[in-house]
Write an enzyme that holds these catalytic residues in place. Structure first.
Site, short mmCIF file in Angstrom:
data_model
loop_
_atom_site.label_atom_id
_atom_site.label_comp_id
_atom_site.label_asym_id
_atom_site.label_seq_id
_atom_site.Cartn_x
_atom_site.Cartn_y
_atom_site.Cartn_z
N ASP A 1 0.82 -1.21 0.00
CA ASP A 1 0.00 0.00 0.00
C ASP A 1 0.85 1.26 0.00
O ASP A 1 0.45 2.29 0.52
CB ASP A 1 -0.94 0.00 1.20
CG ASP A 1 -0.20 -0.10 2.53
OD1 ASP A 1 1.04 -0.19 2.52
OD2 ASP A 1 -0.87 -0.06 3.59
N LYS B 1 6.57 25.83 20.81
CA LYS B 1 6.19 24.90 19.74
C LYS B 1 7.42 24.24 19.09
O LYS B 1 7.67 24.38 17.89
CB LYS B 1 5.36 25.61 18.68
CG LYS B 1 4.04 26.15 19.21
CD LYS B 1 3.24 26.83 18.13
CE LYS B 1 1.91 27.37 18.70
NZ LYS B 1 1.11 28.07 17.68
N ASP C 1 2.37 6.37 2.44
CA ASP C 1 1.68 5.20 2.97
C ASP C 1 0.18 5.45 2.85
O ASP C 1 -0.36 6.34 3.50
CB ASP C 1 2.10 4.99 4.43
CG ASP C 1 1.36 3.83 5.09
OD1 ASP C 1 0.59 3.13 4.41
OD2 ASP C 1 1.54 3.63 6.30
#
Length: 348
Positions: free
Chosen positions: A226, A276, A331
């Site tokens: 996949d 962050k 993916d």
């Protein structure tokens, strides 16, 4: 030294020496580089002939007769893209550069059209249920979902075939008859395809135990059915052969941004604050090269996942290497991944 490295010359090299290099290497081009191997220009036999017609002496530096604005390719370009550029501009060679303009290779039309024949077996995993892609997978196994005009698994198969591989095994479990009907014995592509059926799921590595172990005599590719990638499988094989080990796992860099300010502290005192921060990890890309010994170590009926199998090799003191994938990689596990594949397919 690789063959293309023999074509590198400095800008003060004479035409006479360049001609000798052209004769020696027989790829009909020399690449003119500075001391850091940054490309300054190229010189072909056509450039030489034009200079001679202008009665330039053989002592002329190549910097005076070279093409200073040559067409080039970038690291990670797919074979199809390179061929398209060569066809558009009628080129026989294309230097390959990294992001800094440094020469890292040379593609030639001859090599691209005359792919080597590689006998390594290729094991494609196509037995999953594809539950996260329902309802698309209610009546179709995930590897047969189409991206563009072809099923995902067919795109994978053709990339291996274009790299010279011809011995294929496909593992099946969910709707195996549809996969067998589509691919048959591989004769449609001029290759051999055989099927390994799991009556019950054995994990991502358990199907290795169902392979005909006496036929696995070379390092074997193993890949999830996949994935879309432009990875050069020949480069992966070369890396695996150069770095001895029980296995090579392809990995992908993954970035995660913490959505808050992160506090570093000691006791009740704040030492630093980072807003962050981005953390980087290598993740399993679902593509492996396995030694025959590792493949044969999995007994029939064993249920095991690939990470567990490779961890056992590491615990036993055997080398498991990693090969970073910088090329395109996707993916197709979720609906948004499938939609993204449809949008990006034309650019692959």
């Amino acid at each position: 030294m690789k063959q293309w490295e023999l074509t590198l010359v400095d800008p003060e090299c004479s035409m006479e020496k360049a001609i000798a290099t052209l004769d020696q290497v027989a790829v009909r081009i020399v690449m003119v580089v500075d001391q850091e191997r940054r490309l300054l220009g190229t010189l072909t036999d056509g450039d030489i002939r034009r200079a001679l017609l202008k009665q330039r002496p053989l002592s002329t530096p190549v910097s005076e007769v070279m093409c200073s604005t040559p067409r080039t390719a970038e690291r990670g370009w797919a074979k199809e893209r390179i061929l398209a550029v060569m066809e558009r501009y009628q080129l026989l060679q294309l230097p390959v550069l990294d992001d800094g303009g440094v020469v890292i290779g040379l593609e030639t039309l001859h090599d691209l059209l005359n792919k080597p024949r590689r006998d390594n077996p290729v094991f494609l995993m196509a037995g999953g249920f594809g539950t996260r892609l329902r309802p698309l997978t209610h009546n179709c196994p995930k590897p047969l979902l189409k991206v563009g005009e072809k099923p995902i698994l067919e795109l994978i198969l053709e990339r291996f075939i274009n790299s010279g591989f011809h011995r294929f095994f496909i593992s099946t479990h969910y709707m195996p008859e549809m996969i067998r009907e589509h691919f048959g014995d591989g004769s449609r592509w001029g290759v051999s395809i055989r099927y390994i059926h799991e009556d019950s799921p054995l994990g991502t590595g358990g199907a290795l135990g169902l392979l005909p172990h006496d036929e696995i005599d070379l390092p074997m590719f193993m890949m999830n059915g996949d994935l879309l990638t432009t990875l050069d499988f020949g480069n992966l094989l070369e890396f695996h052969q150069t770095h001895s080990g029980a296995a090579t796992m392809c990995v992908r860099e993954y970035e995660y941004c913490v959505p808050y300010g992160v506090i570093q502290s000691e006791g009740h005192r704040i030492q630093s604050m980072v807003e962050k921060p981005v953390q980087r990890f290598f993740i399993n890309a679902g593509i492996y090269l396995l030694s025959p010994e590792l493949v044969k170590s999995v007994s029939a009926g064993t249920r095991v996942d690939m990470p567990t199998l490779l961890e056992s090799e590491i615990s036993a003191g055997r080398d498991v290497n990693m090969f970073p994938v910088h090329e395109y990689w996707l993916d197709i596990g979720r609906m948004e991944d499938f939609q993204r594949a449809q949008q990006e397919f034309g650019g692959l």
